[in-house]
Design a protein around this motif. Sequence first.
Motif, PDB file in Angstrom:
ATOM      1  N   PHE A  75       0.825  -1.207   0.000  1.00  9.53           N
ATOM      2  CA  PHE A  75       0.000   0.000   0.000  1.00  9.53           C
ATOM      3  C   PHE A  75       0.862   1.261   0.000  1.00  9.53           C
ATOM      4  O   PHE A  75       0.391   2.356  -0.358  1.00  9.53           O
ATOM      5  CB  PHE A  75      -0.933   0.008   1.216  1.00  9.53           C
ATOM      6  CG  PHE A  75      -0.227   0.168   2.532  1.00  9.53           C
ATOM      7  CD1 PHE A  75      -0.028   1.425   3.095  1.00  9.53           C
ATOM      8  CD2 PHE A  75       0.252  -0.952   3.217  1.00  9.53           C
ATOM      9  CE1 PHE A  75       0.625   1.572   4.303  1.00  9.53           C
ATOM     10  CE2 PHE A  75       0.910  -0.808   4.430  1.00  9.53           C
ATOM     11  CZ  PHE A  75       1.099   0.452   4.969  1.00  9.53           C
ATOM     12  N   MET A  76       2.148   1.139   0.379  1.00  9.89           N
ATOM     13  CA  MET A  76       3.037   2.302   0.414  1.00  9.89           C
ATOM     14  C   MET A  76       3.634   2.616  -0.949  1.00  9.89           C
ATOM     15  O   MET A  76       4.259   3.667  -1.119  1.00  9.89           O
ATOM     16  CB  MET A  76       4.173   2.052   1.421  1.00  9.89           C
ATOM     17  CG  MET A  76       3.743   1.886   2.854  1.00  9.89           C
ATOM     18  SD  MET A  76       5.152   1.774   3.997  1.00  9.89           S
ATOM     19  CE  MET A  76       5.889   0.212   3.475  1.00  9.89           C
ATOM     20  N   LEU A  77       3.484   1.708  -1.919  1.00  2.08           N
ATOM     21  CA  LEU A  77       4.152   1.858  -3.212  1.00  2.08           C
ATOM     22  C   LEU A  77       3.854   3.193  -3.908  1.00  2.08           C
ATOM     23  O   LEU A  77       4.801   3.904  -4.305  1.00  2.08           O
ATOM     24  CB  LEU A  77       3.785   0.687  -4.128  1.00  2.08           C
ATOM     25  CG  LEU A  77       4.540  -0.619  -3.891  1.00  2.08           C
ATOM     26  CD1 LEU A  77       3.959  -1.722  -4.770  1.00  2.08           C
ATOM     27  CD2 LEU A  77       6.012  -0.440  -4.198  1.00  2.08           C
ATOM     28  N   PRO A  78       2.588   3.576  -4.117  1.00  2.00           N
ATOM     29  CA  PRO A  78       2.336   4.832  -4.847  1.00  2.00           C
ATOM     30  C   PRO A  78       2.977   6.048  -4.196  1.00  2.00           C
ATOM     31  O   PRO A  78       3.610   6.868  -4.876  1.00  2.00           O
ATOM     32  CB  PRO A  78       0.805   4.931  -4.845  1.00  2.00           C
ATOM     33  CG  PRO A  78       0.324   3.531  -4.645  1.00  2.00           C
ATOM     34  CD  PRO A  78       1.327   2.888  -3.758  1.00  2.00           C
ATOM     35  N   ARG A  79       2.838   6.159  -2.872  1.00  2.00           N
ATOM     36  CA  ARG A  79       3.398   7.320  -2.186  1.00  2.00           C
ATOM     37  C   ARG A  79       4.921   7.322  -2.247  1.00  2.00           C
ATOM     38  O   ARG A  79       5.551   8.365  -2.492  1.00  2.00           O
ATOM     39  CB  ARG A  79       2.922   7.328  -0.733  1.00  2.00           C
ATOM     40  CG  ARG A  79       3.439   8.517   0.077  1.00  2.00           C
ATOM     41  CD  ARG A  79       2.931   9.830  -0.479  1.00  2.00           C
ATOM     42  NE  ARG A  79       1.473   9.905  -0.386  1.00  2.00           N
ATOM     43  CZ  ARG A  79       0.758  10.894  -0.872  1.00  2.00           C
ATOM     44  NH1 ARG A  79       1.344  11.889  -1.523  1.00  2.00           N
ATOM     45  NH2 ARG A  79      -0.560  10.902  -0.749  1.00  2.00           N
ATOM     46  N   LEU A  80       5.549   6.173  -2.037  1.00  2.00           N
ATOM     47  CA  LEU A  80       7.009   6.095  -2.083  1.00  2.00           C
ATOM     48  C   LEU A  80       7.541   6.414  -3.472  1.00  2.00           C
ATOM     49  O   LEU A  80       8.588   7.067  -3.614  1.00  2.00           O
ATOM     50  CB  LEU A  80       7.468   4.703  -1.647  1.00  2.00           C
ATOM     51  CG  LEU A  80       7.258   4.340  -0.180  1.00  2.00           C
ATOM     52  CD1 LEU A  80       7.617   2.878   0.070  1.00  2.00           C
ATOM     53  CD2 LEU A  80       8.087   5.247   0.727  1.00  2.00           C
ATOM     54  N   MET A  81       6.837   5.964  -4.508  1.00  2.00           N
ATOM     55  CA  MET A  81       7.259   6.264  -5.874  1.00  2.00           C
ATOM     56  C   MET A  81       7.163   7.761  -6.157  1.00  2.00           C
ATOM     57  O   MET A  81       8.038   8.346  -6.812  1.00  2.00           O
ATOM     58  CB  MET A  81       6.411   5.466  -6.861  1.00  2.00           C
ATOM     59  CG  MET A  81       6.647   3.958  -6.792  1.00  2.00           C
ATOM     60  SD  MET A  81       5.400   2.979  -7.682  1.00  2.00           S
ATOM     61  CE  MET A  81       5.699   3.510  -9.365  1.00  2.00           C
ATOM     62  N   GLU A  82       6.115   8.405  -5.654  1.00  2.00           N
ATOM     63  CA  GLU A  82       5.975   9.851  -5.835  1.00  2.00           C
ATOM     64  C   GLU A  82       7.095  10.595  -5.124  1.00  2.00           C
ATOM     65  O   GLU A  82       7.670  11.550  -5.678  1.00  2.00           O
ATOM     66  CB  GLU A  82       4.619  10.312  -5.304  1.00  2.00           C
ATOM     67  CG  GLU A  82       3.437   9.820  -6.126  1.00  2.00           C
ATOM     68  CD  GLU A  82       2.112  10.218  -5.502  1.00  2.00           C
ATOM     69  OE1 GLU A  82       2.136  10.921  -4.456  1.00  2.00           O
ATOM     70  OE2 GLU A  82       1.055   9.831  -6.041  1.00  2.00           O
ATOM     71  N   TRP A  83       7.408  10.185  -3.884  1.00  2.00           N
ATOM     72  CA  TRP A  83       8.493  10.831  -3.145  1.00  2.00           C
ATOM     73  C   TRP A  83       9.830  10.662  -3.862  1.00  2.00           C
ATOM     74  O   TRP A  83      10.620  11.606  -3.937  1.00  2.00           O
ATOM     75  CB  TRP A  83       8.576  10.246  -1.736  1.00  2.00           C
ATOM     76  CG  TRP A  83       7.444  10.648  -0.847  1.00  2.00           C
ATOM     77  CD1 TRP A  83       6.483  11.584  -1.102  1.00  2.00           C
ATOM     78  CD2 TRP A  83       7.152  10.120   0.446  1.00  2.00           C
ATOM     79  NE1 TRP A  83       5.597  11.672  -0.054  1.00  2.00           N
ATOM     80  CE2 TRP A  83       5.989  10.787   0.926  1.00  2.00           C
ATOM     81  CE3 TRP A  83       7.730   9.166   1.253  1.00  2.00           C
ATOM     82  CZ2 TRP A  83       5.424  10.512   2.157  1.00  2.00           C
ATOM     83  CZ3 TRP A  83       7.176   8.889   2.499  1.00  2.00           C
ATOM     84  CH2 TRP A  83       6.040   9.559   2.938  1.00  2.00           C
ATOM     85  N   THR A  84      10.085   9.460  -4.373  1.00  2.00           N
ATOM     86  CA  THR A  84      11.355   9.202  -5.060  1.00  2.00           C
ATOM     87  C   THR A  84      11.487  10.060  -6.307  1.00  2.00           C
ATOM     88  O   THR A  84      12.547  10.643  -6.574  1.00  2.00           O
ATOM     89  CB  THR A  84      11.467   7.717  -5.426  1.00  2.00           C
ATOM     90  OG1 THR A  84      11.348   6.918  -4.237  1.00  2.00           O
ATOM     91  CG2 THR A  84      12.806   7.417  -6.081  1.00  2.00           C
ATOM     92  N   ALA A  85      10.409  10.138  -7.082  1.00  2.00           N
ATOM     93  CA  ALA A  85      10.444  10.969  -8.288  1.00  2.00           C
ATOM     94  C   ALA A  85      10.636  12.439  -7.928  1.00  2.00           C
ATOM     95  O   ALA A  85      11.422  13.160  -8.573  1.00  2.00           O
ATOM     96  CB  ALA A  85       9.158  10.771  -9.085  1.00  2.00           C
ATOM     97  N   TRP A  86       9.943  12.900  -6.903  1.00  2.00           N
ATOM     98  CA  TRP A  86      10.059  14.301  -6.481  1.00  2.00           C
ATOM     99  C   TRP A  86      11.490  14.644  -6.085  1.00  2.00           C
ATOM    100  O   TRP A  86      12.053  15.658  -6.512  1.00  2.00           O
ATOM    101  CB  TRP A  86       9.103  14.560  -5.319  1.00  2.00           C
ATOM    102  CG  TRP A  86       9.381  15.850  -4.589  1.00  2.00           C
ATOM    103  CD1 TRP A  86       9.025  17.111  -4.959  1.00  2.00           C
ATOM    104  CD2 TRP A  86      10.115  15.972  -3.362  1.00  2.00           C
ATOM    105  NE1 TRP A  86       9.483  18.021  -4.042  1.00  2.00           N
ATOM    106  CE2 TRP A  86      10.158  17.350  -3.058  1.00  2.00           C
ATOM    107  CE3 TRP A  86      10.734  15.070  -2.508  1.00  2.00           C
ATOM    108  CZ2 TRP A  86      10.791  17.837  -1.925  1.00  2.00           C
ATOM    109  CZ3 TRP A  86      11.368  15.548  -1.373  1.00  2.00           C
ATOM    110  CH2 TRP A  86      11.391  16.921  -1.087  1.00  2.00           C
ATOM    111  N   PHE A  87      12.106  13.796  -5.251  1.00  2.00           N
ATOM    112  CA  PHE A  87      13.462  14.090  -4.777  1.00  2.00           C
ATOM    113  C   PHE A  87      14.465  14.014  -5.926  1.00  2.00           C
ATOM    114  O   PHE A  87      15.371  14.851  -6.017  1.00  2.00           O
ATOM    115  CB  PHE A  87      13.861  13.110  -3.672  1.00  2.00           C
ATOM    116  CG  PHE A  87      15.258  13.333  -3.159  1.00  2.00           C
ATOM    117  CD1 PHE A  87      15.494  14.250  -2.150  1.00  2.00           C
ATOM    118  CD2 PHE A  87      16.341  12.632  -3.681  1.00  2.00           C
ATOM    119  CE1 PHE A  87      16.783  14.474  -1.674  1.00  2.00           C
ATOM    120  CE2 PHE A  87      17.623  12.843  -3.215  1.00  2.00           C
ATOM    121  CZ  PHE A  87      17.849  13.771  -2.206  1.00  2.00           C
TER     122      PHE A  87
END
Length: 344
Positions: free
Chosen positions: A143-155
């Motif tokens: 369930f954490m995948l979408p949020r973690l992917m967004e954070w990684t792309a942002w950084f």
Amino acid sequence: MSEAATPNPTHVWRKTLLLLLLTIAWVLFWYWDTARSMVAIWARSDTYAHAFIVPPISLWLIWRQRDDLALLRPEPTYWFIFPLGVITLLWLMGELTAVNALTQFALVATLILAIASILGTRISRLIAFPLTFLLFSVPVGDFMLPRLMEWTAWFTVLALRASGIPVYQEGLQFVIPSGNWSVVEACSGVRYIIASVTVGTIFAYLNYVTLRRRLVFIAVSFIVPVVANWLRAYMIVMIGHLSGNKLAVGVDHLIYGWVFFGIMIMTMFAIGAKWSENAPEESKNRVIPTTEPGKAPSFWLIMLMVTGLAATGPLAYLLISTADKAAPASLRQLMAPPGWTTAP
């Protein structure tokens, strides 16, 4: 009570262990499909492959306390019967709604509460962490995948722009002068987080005494892999950019990531070891031996209640499924309103 009438502690423990094995086997019999689905996820997913060693680690942690446990007498308790009933209801709800994470969590919680009911509160308190650690065998975290992917792309985009590289971003995909990049599920870092938190929790339990330090280190073991994954993604893109897309674009992409993650985790443990605590001398003998059996419920009564409640959920699901099959859905014949005619 005379000495002859007092049960031998060794005999009591042998009897208790036998009952525990029978209870665990009974629970696994009724929840076999749930247990099998858990093992299937462990086998096919690298993210949850660590779950294979969770039960052995729990057993080892309990074995480390065998001297303290030998001083205590198992005393069954009613305290965990009500929570066991609630967990059984949660399993039924998860099975009816096809929520595997809920059914798998309920299975592990059922085993924990069944063991605690038979051993009693004093022993359960002593082995609370090894029992709770079994929850790490539940394959949950996607369930954490979408949020973690967004954070990684942002950084990654932010770091690239700070490095003077122009970036055009659209969602999880971005373009730099040397090529196109995208953040996929493997770049989310969920594997790093789950592995770090699992190992970090064991490290905190073995190296710290106070609850505050343990919780702080567990929180750090969650934050470090998140930040490490951001740096890893930025590093991979930079290596590919500077090498003209000759490096960090194939298998070496994953190798660099795991090497960097390993360095970060080892650094975290090395720093955490500097604040390790030793148990005070007075706490090493904190277990007060049990000389006489207390007024505890019968082993057989508690086992009967535990096994009965454990089987309630699967039996209820079987009855509901049977009722659904016995009464197939049917529609009433539509009646034509006045002025209408029936057509094929």
